[in-house]
Design a protein around this motif. Sequence first.
Motif, PDB file in Angstrom:
ATOM      1  N   VAL A  31       0.840  -1.204   0.000  1.00 29.96           N
ATOM      2  CA  VAL A  31       0.000   0.000   0.000  1.00 29.96           C
ATOM      3  C   VAL A  31       0.874   1.253   0.000  1.00 29.96           C
ATOM      4  CG1 VAL A  31      -1.629   1.344   1.407  1.00 29.96           C
ATOM      5  CG2 VAL A  31      -2.029  -1.082   1.010  1.00 29.96           C
ATOM      6  N   ILE A  32       1.935   1.246   0.787  1.00 29.90           N
ATOM      7  CA  ILE A  32       2.851   2.394   0.828  1.00 29.90           C
ATOM      8  C   ILE A  32       3.479   2.619  -0.545  1.00 29.90           C
ATOM      9  CG2 ILE A  32       5.050   3.221   1.758  1.00 29.90           C
ATOM     10  CD1 ILE A  32       4.272   1.827   4.410  1.00 29.90           C
ATOM     11  N   VAL A  33       3.994   1.565  -1.162  1.00 22.71           N
ATOM     12  CA  VAL A  33       4.647   1.689  -2.470  1.00 22.71           C
ATOM     13  C   VAL A  33       3.656   2.172  -3.526  1.00 22.71           C
ATOM     14  CG1 VAL A  33       5.677   0.347  -4.352  1.00 22.71           C
ATOM     15  CG2 VAL A  33       6.495   0.055  -2.022  1.00 22.71           C
ATOM     16  N   GLY A  68      11.154  12.003  -7.933  1.00 24.62           N
ATOM     17  CA  GLY A  68      11.497  10.745  -8.588  1.00 24.62           C
ATOM     18  C   GLY A  68      12.706  10.083  -7.949  1.00 24.62           C
ATOM     19  N   LEU A  69      13.732  10.869  -7.656  1.00 24.86           N
ATOM     20  CA  LEU A  69      14.907  10.333  -6.976  1.00 24.86           C
ATOM     21  C   LEU A  69      14.565   9.845  -5.567  1.00 24.86           C
ATOM     22  CD1 LEU A  69      17.616  12.901  -8.110  1.00 24.86           C
ATOM     23  CD2 LEU A  69      17.317  10.548  -8.899  1.00 24.86           C
ATOM     24  N   VAL A  73      15.181   6.003  -3.711  1.00 26.88           N
ATOM     25  CA  VAL A  73      15.816   5.835  -2.400  1.00 26.88           C
ATOM     26  C   VAL A  73      14.829   5.205  -1.421  1.00 26.88           C
ATOM     27  CG1 VAL A  73      16.826   7.052  -0.443  1.00 26.88           C
ATOM     28  CG2 VAL A  73      17.466   7.696  -2.769  1.00 26.88           C
ATOM     29  N   PHE A  74      13.606   5.717  -1.403  1.00 28.66           N
ATOM     30  CA  PHE A  74      12.598   5.223  -0.466  1.00 28.66           C
ATOM     31  C   PHE A  74      12.274   3.749  -0.730  1.00 28.66           C
ATOM     32  CE2 PHE A  74       8.189   4.769   1.069  1.00 28.66           C
ATOM     33  CZ  PHE A  74       8.397   5.108   2.383  1.00 28.66           C
ATOM     34  N   VAL A  77      14.995   1.598   0.605  1.00 32.71           N
ATOM     35  CA  VAL A  77      14.897   1.518   2.068  1.00 32.71           C
ATOM     36  C   VAL A  77      13.799   0.524   2.462  1.00 32.71           C
ATOM     37  CG1 VAL A  77      14.265   2.803   4.152  1.00 32.71           C
ATOM     38  CG2 VAL A  77      15.881   3.787   2.514  1.00 32.71           C
ATOM     39  N   LEU A  78      12.646   0.581   1.799  1.00 30.20           N
ATOM     40  CA  LEU A  78      11.574  -0.369   2.102  1.00 30.20           C
ATOM     41  C   LEU A  78      12.006  -1.803   1.801  1.00 30.20           C
ATOM     42  CD1 LEU A  78       8.237   1.296   0.947  1.00 30.20           C
ATOM     43  CD2 LEU A  78       9.122   1.018   3.256  1.00 30.20           C
ATOM     44  N   THR A  79      12.747  -2.002   0.728  1.00 24.55           N
ATOM     45  CA  THR A  79      13.265  -3.333   0.414  1.00 24.55           C
ATOM     46  C   THR A  79      14.199  -3.813   1.517  1.00 24.55           C
ATOM     47  OG1 THR A  79      13.081  -2.898  -1.951  1.00 24.55           O
ATOM     48  CG2 THR A  79      14.555  -4.693  -1.273  1.00 24.55           C
ATOM     49  N   PHE A  80      15.069  -2.934   1.980  1.00 24.81           N
ATOM     50  CA  PHE A  80      15.983  -3.266   3.076  1.00 24.81           C
ATOM     51  C   PHE A  80      15.201  -3.642   4.334  1.00 24.81           C
ATOM     52  CE2 PHE A  80      18.370  -1.860   6.838  1.00 24.81           C
ATOM     53  CZ  PHE A  80      19.482  -2.667   6.722  1.00 24.81           C
TER      54      PHE A  80
END
Length: 106
Positions: A31-33, A68-69, A73-74, A77-80
């Motif tokens: 949902v965040i993505v 966009g950048l 990055v975000f 971070v979510l993947t991490f």
Amino acid sequence: MSVSMYAHIRRNPRFDELVSKRTRFATILSVIVLTIFYGFVMMVAFAPSVIGMRLSEGSNLTFGIAAGLFQFVFFWVLTFVYVRRANGEFDDINNEIVRSAWKDEK
């Protein structure tokens, strides 16, 4: 693994806990993505003047480029965050469930 091993795993209450935790966490991250990604697309479609605003006078950097950048990055971070939790908490519960099933199988 045998059919009885799978049956032991499915009957384990920790299995249901693992499934619900992973599903809830993955849903929240999805949902965040989707909100951030489609929010950006909607801004491009319906507020191009905002996307084209320069961040400072005389700068070539616009809000759209910065946003966009930020997304890249975000999302990294979510993947991490997901990988850390999957390799930590979720793997620990999974290993506990499998050990319990092996013990019950013997």
